[in-house]
Design a protein around this motif. Structure first.
Motif: not given
Length: 284
Positions: A64-69, A89-103, A273-281
């Motif tokens: 699912e689409p996320g975004q990088i913070r 630091r990546c964000e799950d746009v559905e839950t707001g959870e921040i996921l760390p990513l190191e590589a 909220g992002d969910e309602d705004l996405a429904a408009i988009l």
């Protein structure tokens, strides 16, 4: 799968293109400027500029689409040669959870890159950007990576534009609205989906600025957007148009638009909220 390319340009310094895939996250950066004037500063670690990663990054979290913070990079010496250490630091746009990513990614350091003294890209200032300039939009939007979509999913139907939604809303009489009114439709789980008016063959799609202004006015009328006293939506049109032009899913686009709006001095608050705004988009 992982890949990393570090390029040096005499007039603008380092640019980074990479792709990292983990069990949960797929992250892509495409020609992102690296604010280091040479290998020495890059070896100490630098943070990538916020607007650069906003417009030139693509993130998928569990499909699912996320975004990088935020993201930092550092040039290190590994056993097999130079490596670029990424801490994001990546964000799950559905839950707001921040996921760390190191590589740590193997990278070839350009031979022409100096140790120090080269050009260092400056952070972009949103207030100073000329959104009417085609070069600005190309650098920020067109130059960004395309968002990945699950196999078999159709492309986003952005060509319809917001015009149909706005025209339909403008033509709805008060008695045709649900008892709760337009504002309830926008703040509920699923905004009311009006019937698209008929179009003649000569109709043209709205310009990007008109679409952006229409969306902002729609949010303002529905009391989902509050501006600071004395401010008007005109100050937000160009930036909103740039976000709407991104090749992202409605969910990811809604999250980025919400974040951008809340960062603007002319915006007092956002009540959707992002969910309602996405429904408009989605009705583009």
């Amino acid at each position: 799968m992982a890949s990393c390319t570090l390029t040096w340009f005499a007039d603008r310094g380092f640019e980074l293109t990479l792709e990292v895939t983990t069990d949960e996250v797929v992250l892509r950066l495409d020609a992102v400027p690296v604010p280091a004037d040479g290998t020495a500063e890059l070896g100490g670690g630098v943070e990538l500029h916020r607007l650069d990663v906003l417009f030139k990054a693509s993130v998928m979290i569990e499909g699912e689409p996320g975004q990088i913070r935020e993201a930092q990079v550092r040039l290190v010496e590994g056993e097999g040669g130079p490596q670029l250490h990424l801490d994001a630091r990546c964000e799950d746009v559905e839950t707001g959870e921040i996921l760390p990513l190191e590589a740590e990614l193997a990278v070839a350091v350009p031979g022409e890159a100096p140790e120090a003294g080269g050009p260092r890209p400056k952070p972009l200032d949103e207030d100073e950007l000329d959104w009417d300039d085609e070069t600005t939009l190309e650098a920020l939007v067109v130059g960004g990576p395309e968002a990945s979509t699950p196999e078999g999913d159709p492309p986003e139907a952005g060509a319809r534009g917001l015009k149909a939604l706005l025209e339909a809303l403008a033509n709805i009489d008060d008695e045709d609205l649900p008892p709760e009114g337009l504002n309830e439709g926008l703040n509920g789980k699923h905004p009311a989906r009006p019937t698209e008016p008929e179009r003649s063959e000569g109709d043209q799609s709205m310009g990007a600025a008109e679409e952006a202004q229409g969306l902002l006015e729609l949010l303002l009328r529905g009391e989902n957007l509050e501006l600071e006293e004395g401010c008007a939506v005109g100050a937000l049109v160009e930036g909103t148009a740039a976000v709407l032009a991104l090749e992202l899913s409605p969910e990811a686009k809604a999250s980025q638009l919400s974040s951008w709006l809340l960062d603007q001095d002319s915006v007092a608050d956002l009540f959707i909220g992002d969910e309602d705004l996405a429904a408009i988009l989605e009705q583009w």
